[in-house]
Design an enzyme around this catalytic site. Sequence first.
Site, PDB file in Angstrom:
ATOM      1  N   HIS A 125      53.410  26.303  15.147  1.00 48.29           N
ATOM      2  CA  HIS A 125      52.885  27.204  14.115  1.00 48.29           C
ATOM      3  C   HIS A 125      51.673  26.602  13.412  1.00 48.29           C
ATOM      4  O   HIS A 125      51.687  25.409  13.136  1.00 48.29           O
ATOM      5  CB  HIS A 125      53.992  27.480  13.090  1.00 48.29           C
ATOM      6  N   CYS A 143      33.493  29.844  44.500  1.00 46.12           N
ATOM      7  CA  CYS A 143      34.008  29.502  43.172  1.00 46.12           C
ATOM      8  C   CYS A 143      33.033  28.637  42.387  1.00 46.12           C
ATOM      9  O   CYS A 143      32.698  28.930  41.239  1.00 46.12           O
ATOM     10  CB  CYS A 143      35.352  28.790  43.305  1.00 46.12           C
ATOM     11  N   TYR A 151      38.169  42.896  38.601  1.00 47.76           N
ATOM     12  CA  TYR A 151      37.881  41.673  37.849  1.00 47.76           C
ATOM     13  C   TYR A 151      36.382  41.507  37.564  1.00 47.76           C
ATOM     14  O   TYR A 151      35.978  41.248  36.442  1.00 47.76           O
ATOM     15  CB  TYR A 151      38.263  40.440  38.684  1.00 47.76           C
ATOM     16  N   GLU A 167      53.135  31.166  19.795  1.00 49.96           N
ATOM     17  CA  GLU A 167      54.488  31.064  19.229  1.00 49.96           C
ATOM     18  C   GLU A 167      55.228  32.398  19.309  1.00 49.96           C
ATOM     19  O   GLU A 167      56.452  32.445  19.327  1.00 49.96           O
ATOM     20  CB  GLU A 167      54.458  30.558  17.790  1.00 49.96           C
ATOM     21  N   LYS A 174      30.464  31.786  36.309  1.00 50.30           N
ATOM     22  CA  LYS A 174      30.935  32.945  35.526  1.00 50.30           C
ATOM     23  C   LYS A 174      31.531  32.494  34.196  1.00 50.30           C
ATOM     24  O   LYS A 174      31.208  33.020  33.137  1.00 50.30           O
ATOM     25  CB  LYS A 174      31.964  33.713  36.364  1.00 50.30           C
ATOM     26  N   CYS A 178      33.699  31.627  40.008  1.00 55.36           N
ATOM     27  CA  CYS A 178      34.466  31.240  38.812  1.00 55.36           C
ATOM     28  C   CYS A 178      33.713  30.326  37.841  1.00 55.36           C
ATOM     29  O   CYS A 178      33.725  30.573  36.632  1.00 55.36           O
ATOM     30  CB  CYS A 178      35.745  30.506  39.211  1.00 55.36           C
ATOM     31  N   GLU A 180      34.577  41.624  33.911  1.00 54.79           N
ATOM     32  CA  GLU A 180      34.091  40.329  33.405  1.00 54.79           C
ATOM     33  C   GLU A 180      32.592  40.379  33.146  1.00 54.79           C
ATOM     34  O   GLU A 180      32.115  39.969  32.082  1.00 54.79           O
ATOM     35  CB  GLU A 180      34.423  39.211  34.406  1.00 54.79           C
TER      36      GLU A 180
HETATM   37  P1  NDP Z   1      38.287  44.249  43.182  1.00 54.41           P
HETATM   38  O1  NDP Z   1      38.859  44.545  44.509  1.00 54.41           O
HETATM   39  O2  NDP Z   1      39.117  43.639  42.136  1.00 54.41           O
HETATM   40  O3  NDP Z   1      37.636  45.565  42.586  1.00 54.41           O
HETATM   41  C1  NDP Z   1      36.739  46.339  43.315  1.00 54.41           C
HETATM   42  C2  NDP Z   1      36.468  47.609  42.549  1.00 54.41           C
HETATM   43  O4  NDP Z   1      35.462  48.361  43.188  1.00 54.41           O
HETATM   44  C3  NDP Z   1      37.689  48.486  42.428  1.00 54.41           C
HETATM   45  O5  NDP Z   1      37.729  49.008  41.135  1.00 54.41           O
HETATM   46  C4  NDP Z   1      37.437  49.543  43.492  1.00 54.41           C
HETATM   47  O6  NDP Z   1      37.992  50.784  43.170  1.00 54.41           O
HETATM   48  C5  NDP Z   1      35.928  49.671  43.442  1.00 54.41           C
HETATM   49  N1  NDP Z   1      35.366  50.104  44.714  1.00 54.41           N
HETATM   50  C6  NDP Z   1      35.661  49.651  45.951  1.00 54.41           C
HETATM   51  N2  NDP Z   1      34.930  50.286  46.888  1.00 54.41           N
HETATM   52  C7  NDP Z   1      34.148  51.181  46.229  1.00 54.41           C
HETATM   53  C8  NDP Z   1      33.197  52.146  46.645  1.00 54.41           C
HETATM   54  N3  NDP Z   1      32.888  52.288  47.928  1.00 54.41           N
HETATM   55  N4  NDP Z   1      32.590  52.888  45.704  1.00 54.41           N
HETATM   56  C9  NDP Z   1      32.908  52.725  44.400  1.00 54.41           C
HETATM   57  N5  NDP Z   1      33.804  51.841  43.940  1.00 54.41           N
HETATM   58  C10 NDP Z   1      34.428  51.063  44.848  1.00 54.41           C
HETATM   59  O7  NDP Z   1      37.023  43.367  43.528  1.00 54.41           O
HETATM   60  P2  NDP Z   1      36.060  42.469  42.657  1.00 54.41           P
HETATM   61  O8  NDP Z   1      34.768  42.565  43.362  1.00 54.41           O
HETATM   62  O9  NDP Z   1      36.113  42.808  41.219  1.00 54.41           O
HETATM   63  O10 NDP Z   1      36.692  41.037  42.852  1.00 54.41           O
HETATM   64  C11 NDP Z   1      37.042  40.556  44.150  1.00 54.41           C
HETATM   65  C12 NDP Z   1      38.206  39.632  44.071  1.00 54.41           C
HETATM   66  O11 NDP Z   1      37.778  38.393  43.560  1.00 54.41           O
HETATM   67  C13 NDP Z   1      39.308  40.080  43.119  1.00 54.41           C
HETATM   68  O12 NDP Z   1      40.227  40.915  43.729  1.00 54.41           O
HETATM   69  C14 NDP Z   1      39.934  38.789  42.683  1.00 54.41           C
HETATM   70  O13 NDP Z   1      40.951  38.473  43.596  1.00 54.41           O
HETATM   71  C15 NDP Z   1      38.793  37.804  42.790  1.00 54.41           C
HETATM   72  N6  NDP Z   1      38.275  37.472  41.444  1.00 54.41           N
HETATM   73  C16 NDP Z   1      39.091  36.833  40.560  1.00 54.41           C
HETATM   74  C17 NDP Z   1      38.641  36.512  39.315  1.00 54.41           C
HETATM   75  C18 NDP Z   1      39.545  35.818  38.359  1.00 54.41           C
HETATM   76  O14 NDP Z   1      40.549  35.279  38.794  1.00 54.41           O
HETATM   77  N7  NDP Z   1      39.259  35.827  37.067  1.00 54.41           N
HETATM   78  C19 NDP Z   1      37.292  36.841  38.870  1.00 54.41           C
HETATM   79  C20 NDP Z   1      36.529  37.545  39.863  1.00 54.41           C
HETATM   80  C21 NDP Z   1      37.012  37.831  41.094  1.00 54.41           C
HETATM   81  P3  NDP Z   1      39.527  51.165  43.467  1.00 54.41           P
HETATM   82  O15 NDP Z   1      40.308  50.628  42.313  1.00 54.41           O
HETATM   83  O16 NDP Z   1      39.481  52.647  43.507  1.00 54.41           O
HETATM   84  O17 NDP Z   1      39.873  50.555  44.763  1.00 54.41           O
END
Ligand code: NDP
Length: 459
Positions: A434, A42, A176, A439, A50, A47, A180
């Site tokens: 307001h 983080c 995410y 609101e 970022k 976080c 982002e």
């Molecule tokens: P996520 O699990 O959110 O997303 C991973 C993405 O990669 C999905 O769209 C997934 O597709 C795709 N994917 C997975 N495997 C493959 C593959 N082999 N080939 C192609 N695409 C693939 O992970 P992130 O890395 O974005 O983030 C990790 C975690 O970190 C999040 O789940 C969240 O909990 C946390 N986070 C929170 C934030 C916040 O609170 N603002 C900011 C950043 C991270 P599919 O949908 O098909 O599974």
Amino acid sequence: MSDEFDLVVIGGGSGGVRAARMSAQFGAKVAIVEEYRYGGTCVIRGCVPKKLFVYASRFNGLFDIAPTFGWQVDAKFDWPTLLANKNKEIARLESIYEKLLDTAGVTVFHDRAVLKGADTVALQSGKTLKAKHILVATGGAPFKPQIEGAELGITSNEAFHLETLPRTILIEGGGYIAVEFATIFAGLGVDTTLVYRRDKILRGFDHDLRDGLEDEMRSRGIRFRYGYHIAGLCKDGEGVCVSFSHGEEATFDKVMFATGRHPNTDGMGLEEAGVELDQSGAIVVDEYSRSSVPSIYAVGDVTARAALTPVAIREGAAFAQTVFNHAPTVVPYDLIPTAVFSEPEIGTVGLPEHVAAERYHSIDVYVTRFRPMQNTLSDRTEKMMLKLITETASGKVIGCHIFGPGAGEMIQLVAIPMGMGATKADFDRAIAVHPTAAEELVTLKAPSYRIIDGEKTGV
Ligand code: NDP
């Protein structure tokens, strides 16, 4: 000779540090071991940096509308300045983390730790620590698909340290991190493309958030490639040539994988110590974060629960309460507010519409869309959205989804009444502030539509 502790924490991130400090405050003799930098994902490469990048990327949009408020701006962006200032701030936070541990009386090690059984931790430097309890809080790391040339692609880890800003970038993923970083890079002027193997970003989120964000990302020039994935990478001059799974090829300055994160459990001696891992390598724990070995616990991203910093912190605190303060504490996972720091931003808590409609016989959906006031002097058409979902019978608010400026800040506050079981009538009793966007949450009149047994109806 080995040092003896009541608790040895492995991993100096959000969850581990909170658990170590609280346990020490409850009187335990605590050691913590971190092999990289205190603060964890983080603070060091998640976080916090970022969000600093998000702030940097949003100036672009502000400069666009500045003339409508009478400002003439001749702005230039300097990436090295942002990196240097970000690095300085991260180093400051890192030292605060260590100082807090020190003040709490925790023994701090900069080392790599490996388990040697249920009560022993071996450090790479040669020291052995004996512990009545061991807490594993080693977090997770970005995962790259196993494809040819994967090493030519970066992850979020490297995105925080790029020497130069690329002209073009391809980001793979629909979660995410993908959205982002896509809006960060686009905001900083990088020609940005997102490739995602399915048909819509942010799987599992409310459909209005998914649609709204995709539209706004497109209007900011971000391109979407849906329905296929990166099959291979190779060098192409200074850039990276991408072979997509449907046969097409294209070259980008940088390719970034945002394809999820995996728990950090490899080579830690966990299985040898009898700790059960699930298929993804995450530590299996009970509601008190206890693993299959009674003296070994785990919190945060190394367990397959909610991979979010505030959840890891809660789990660390609950662990300390349970083990060292005779107050068994469980973390509630049913109402976790979360924000996606895309541009525009998303804030969400409770059930998305499709889940609420499945779970309840009848739901009322209140939706409002309007132009954020800051844009009204310009010709920007971007809309903000607020959506409340209630159970028809009780009026209880079961979902809130916000899309637009300040959504993350707003959703934190909405989570409070929702956690108390508030109804729409409770929201309505609040007097509006307001003029604000928030609101709208207390001035929504009639439902936009009702869903009964999965069928959308008027009201
Ligand atoms: P996520 O699990 O959110 O997303 C991973 C993405 O990669 C999905 O769209 C997934 O597709 C795709 N994917 C997975 N495997 C493959 C593959 N082999 N080939 C192609 N695409 C693939 O992970 P992130 O890395 O974005 O983030 C990790 C975690 O970190 C999040 O789940 C969240 O909990 C946390 N986070 C929170 C934030 C916040 O609170 N603002 C900011 C950043 C991270 P599919 O949908 O098909 O599974």
